[in-house]
Design a protein around this motif. Structure first.
Motif, short mmCIF file in Angstrom:
data_model
loop_
_atom_site.label_atom_id
_atom_site.label_comp_id
_atom_site.label_asym_id
_atom_site.label_seq_id
_atom_site.Cartn_x
_atom_site.Cartn_y
_atom_site.Cartn_z
N HIS A 138 11.73 4.66 35.15
CA HIS A 138 12.38 5.96 35.02
C HIS A 138 13.63 5.94 34.16
O HIS A 138 13.82 6.84 33.35
CB HIS A 138 12.80 6.50 36.40
N HIS A 139 14.52 4.98 34.35
CA HIS A 139 15.88 5.13 33.83
C HIS A 139 16.30 4.00 32.90
O HIS A 139 16.78 2.97 33.35
CB HIS A 139 16.84 5.26 35.01
N HIS A 187 14.73 3.19 42.25
CA HIS A 187 14.67 4.43 41.47
C HIS A 187 15.90 4.57 40.58
O HIS A 187 15.90 4.14 39.44
CB HIS A 187 14.47 5.64 42.40
N ASN A 250 19.54 9.05 42.79
CA ASN A 250 20.09 8.65 41.48
C ASN A 250 21.52 8.15 41.62
O ASN A 250 22.18 8.38 42.63
CB ASN A 250 20.03 9.83 40.51
N HIS A 335 19.64 15.64 43.50
CA HIS A 335 18.81 14.71 42.72
C HIS A 335 19.66 13.92 41.71
O HIS A 335 20.17 12.87 42.03
CB HIS A 335 17.68 15.48 42.05
N HIS A 391 19.22 17.53 36.49
CA HIS A 391 20.07 16.56 35.80
C HIS A 391 21.03 17.29 34.88
O HIS A 391 20.75 18.40 34.43
CB HIS A 391 19.21 15.59 34.99
N GLY A 441 12.85 17.92 33.57
CA GLY A 441 13.43 16.99 34.53
C GLY A 441 14.76 16.51 33.98
O GLY A 441 15.77 17.20 34.05
N HIS A 442 14.74 15.32 33.34
CA HIS A 442 15.96 14.85 32.72
C HIS A 442 16.23 15.60 31.43
O HIS A 442 15.32 16.16 30.80
CB HIS A 442 15.84 13.36 32.38
N LYS A 463 8.19 18.46 32.07
CA LYS A 463 7.08 17.85 32.82
C LYS A 463 5.74 18.50 32.50
O LYS A 463 4.70 17.89 32.69
CB LYS A 463 7.34 17.98 34.32
N HIS A 503 10.59 10.04 32.24
CA HIS A 503 11.53 10.66 33.18
C HIS A 503 12.87 10.85 32.52
O HIS A 503 13.57 11.81 32.79
CB HIS A 503 11.70 9.75 34.40
CU1 K7E Z 1 14.80 13.07 37.85
CU2 K7E Z 1 13.20 9.38 38.47
CU3 K7E Z 1 15.62 10.36 37.03
CU4 K7E Z 1 12.26 11.85 37.14
S1 K7E Z 1 14.05 11.16 38.06
S2 K7E Z 1 12.96 13.73 36.45
#
Ligand code: K7E
Ligand code: CUA
Ligand code: CA
Length: 647
Positions: A138-139, A187, A250, A335, A391, A441-442, A463, A503
């Protein structure tokens, strides 16, 4: 909420959609009511948030992007980006603003082209976890010195198999991988920013019993918990772990080097949807890393099972906080956790609340010193932004940009004005809402997680792509959208389909990442292979030899376009064969490959690289091997034969 309406009215405000929202139990203003807290309602709302661009605005965006954002053939991008490949397991390198995919870096996946997960070098890096063929990253985050990118490493999490990996940016290969002990599902992942990336911070998301030996299954048990993980960035070994209340989603670090913070959406320690949404507020847990390190040094830790990793207890005991954790209540199932690039705030994104919570970092020393009555006294604003804030990112000019998952929008807002509004001033902190396609998402603005946020580009990782591309069957690509944020208004300039599932992404200025053009013969990436060759008395750059060691056969060869140094070798059926190839080509871009037909064997050997792979020669007969990377006009002729004599 501020008194004025946002400039761009979101499409979801249309009467029909508002009615549908109401039916689903969602109102645009105020918290999501209890009736909305069901999976069905959320899914319903998801389908509603699909704001569609008008034909006119689309045409204008097309014209704009052709005139101002096109990177012509042969021209280079200004930024280099690293995209997570989600549950595909790899990291992708993109150029911005072209959004062209430049490279793929296999990490938690097996890659047929490069042999990642197949070669001895990659399997040694993956360690015991080489047995897993999947991952879920993910990050991705770039290492820093003084809050600025140093261009050395990218670190990334694997939620699926509880790992953290490091990519060396000089060669764009994964060089370390760690399975985090005592935990399930890494995560959130972020790096220490100041004074430099000494530590990687990684959230284990899920609460598990300790010991997890099948005797306890109750998540409410006091021995059921999860942990915040601190990893040494250079050795990629565990430094220590901190037990927390609730769970962890997060995280991010501050610009002083003292504090980090993480969101918790399951303060309930529940195992189901309804349970996880029971509390109106969950929390942000703030860590005083200086105090935690002191506690480790003072020996105030336990260890778990066979693990030697120091474990601190950061849980509340009744009303009493540990010396290194504080819990700040925020609404509801938060989140994303983002540190503003000016270093002032930790921002927790509300997800099931239309708000984000701004924690002033300058107030945290007082919170830890016991000088604040209420942990919520650290919150200096809680602006209401729209439905499903996930985010937030920053432009370095005082503006924040937050994704609204349910509204399918990016909202641009002023942090200073949000703080003024919280104090009671009548001020509209929302500057613009931009429809994105769809369900973001991000999002990530150029250099936003460093002190050099430059407010040029913003990428929204959507997404759903629905109708934005040619249809490709029931599985749709994601849609990564490029937004120009250099002016007063956000402008959408590019759609880019991506495969499951970025992500998050990060981007650096192109001058901040320097890579090698060919391998250094002394590179540690293949040093263990070089050491083994030395034991066999082999000079890898010149020798073409077969070493027989009982049942084991080691074939050493060079490769130079268009031929392998060994054109045939003979082994007995059942032999364990290790082929080690050194590409002695010095010319940039002349990569060779090695594929042994019908043996599941494939690997990349780039200029000056040594690669090796081990397999069992289990079938008698003649077996061709060939070069798989097109290297020469006579590439097809770059072949050899393995003769296997029956046992
Ligand atoms: Cu929001 Cu795993 Cu950083 Cu997906 S998480 S969007
Ligand atoms: Cu060597 Cu193709
Ligand atoms: Ca919750």
């Amino acid at each position: 909420m501020s008194d004025k309406e946002p400039k761009n009215k979101p499409a979801i405000d249309s009467k029909e959609q508002a009615q549908m929202l109401e039916k689903a139990g969602l109102s645009r203003r105020g918290f999501l009511g209890a009736s909305a807290m069901t999976g069905a309602a959320l899914v319903g709302a998801t389908a509603l948030g699909s704001a569609v661009m008008t034909r006119e605005s689309w045409a204008a965006a097309v014209k704009d992007s052709q005139q101002n954002y096109h990177v012509a053939p042969g021209e280079l991008d200004d930024y280099i980006g690293f995209w997570s490949g989600g549950h595909q397991g790899e990291v992708r390198v993109l150029g911005i603003p072209s959004m062209r995919e430049l490279m793929r870096i296999p990490v938690f996946n097996v890659d047929s082209a490069t042999g990642w997960g197949l070669t001895n070098e990659s399997r040694a890096i993956m360690g015991d976890s080489a047995k897993f063929l999947n991952g879920d990253c993910h990050h991705p985050h770039i290492s820093m010195v003084d809050g600025k990118y140093d261009g050395k490493y990218v670190f990334i999490n694997d939620k699926a198999n509880t790992r953290v990996a490091r990519i060396r940016l000089d060669i764009m290969k994964c060089d370390k991988m760690l399975t985090v002990p005592n935990c399930q599902a890494i995560h959130g992942l972020r790096l220490q920013k100041v004074p430099y990336t000494k530590y990687v911070y990684a959230n284990a998301e899920f609460v598990i019993p300790h010991p997890n030996d099948g005797k306890i299954f109750d998540l409410q048990d006091e021995n059921s918990y999860t942990m915040y993980n601190v990893i040494d960035a250079e050795t990629m070994e565990m430094a220590y772990q901190i037990i927390v209340d609730g769970n962890l989603d997060n995280t991010d670090a501050d610009y002083t080097g003292r504090f980090t913070a993480a969101t918790c959406y399951n303060s309930e320690k529940a195992y189901d949807l309804g349970g996880m949404m029971r509390n109106e507020r969950d929390w942000v847990v703030v860590f005083d890393m200086h105090a935690a390190e002191k506690a480790v040094k003072a020996g105030k830790f336990i260890t778990l099972g066979d693990s030697k990793v120091p474990v601190l207890d950061g849980r509340k005991k009744g009303d009493k906080d540990s010396e290194f954790t504080r819990y700040i209540p925020v609404p509801k199932n938060p989140h994303g956790l983002n540190t503003s690039s000016d270093g002032k705030y930790f921002i927790a994104n509300g997800k099931l609340s239309p708000t984000v919570s701004m924690i002033e970092i300058a107030k945290l020393p007082d919170l830890f010193a016991g000088k604040l009555k209420d942990p919520r006294d650290t919150i200096v604003a809680e602006p209401e932004l729209g439905l499903g804030p996930l985010h937030t990112t920053f432009d370095g000019r005082g503006n924040a940009y937050t994704t609204l998952f349910i509204d399918s929008q990016v909202v641009k807002w002023s942090m200073a004005d949000a703080v003024r509004a919280y104090k009671g001033e009548k001020v509209n902190y929302i500057k613009q809402k931009l429809d994105v396609q769809y369900q973001p998402g991000h999002l990530h603005a150029s250099l936003c997680e460093t002190s050099e946020a430059d407010g040029k580009w913003l990428v929204a990782l959507c997404k759903f792509s629905k109708d934005r591309f040619l249809q490709v069957g029931p599985l749709h690509p994601e849609n990564d959208q490029l937004i120009d944020i250099s002016g007063d208004e956000m402008k959408l300039v590019h759609d880019g389909p991506t495969f499951a599932e970025p992500h998050d992404c990060t981007m650096a200025r192109r001058d901040q990442v320097k890579t090698k053009k060919i391998w250094d013969r002394n590179d540690p990436f293949f040093a263990p292979t070089v050491a083994r060759a030395k034991k066999d008395g082999i000079n890898l750059e010149t020798d073409n030899k077969v070493i027989r060691d009982g049942n084991k056969v080691r074939v050493y060869m060079t490769s130079m376009a268009p031929s392998f140094g060994v054109q045939d070798f003979t082994v007995k059926q059942g032999s364990e064969v290790t082929v080690t190839i050194t590409n002695i080509d010095q010319i940039e871009d002349v990569s060779h490959g090695f594929v042994m037909v019908n043996h599941g064997v494939s690997m990349e050997i780039s200029p000056q690289q040594t690669s090796s792979i081990t397999f069992i020669a289990d079938k008698p007969g003649l077996h061709w091997y060939y070069c798989s990377w097109f290297c020469h006009a006579l590439h097809m002729e770059m072949v050899g034969r393995m003769m296997v004599e029956p046992a």
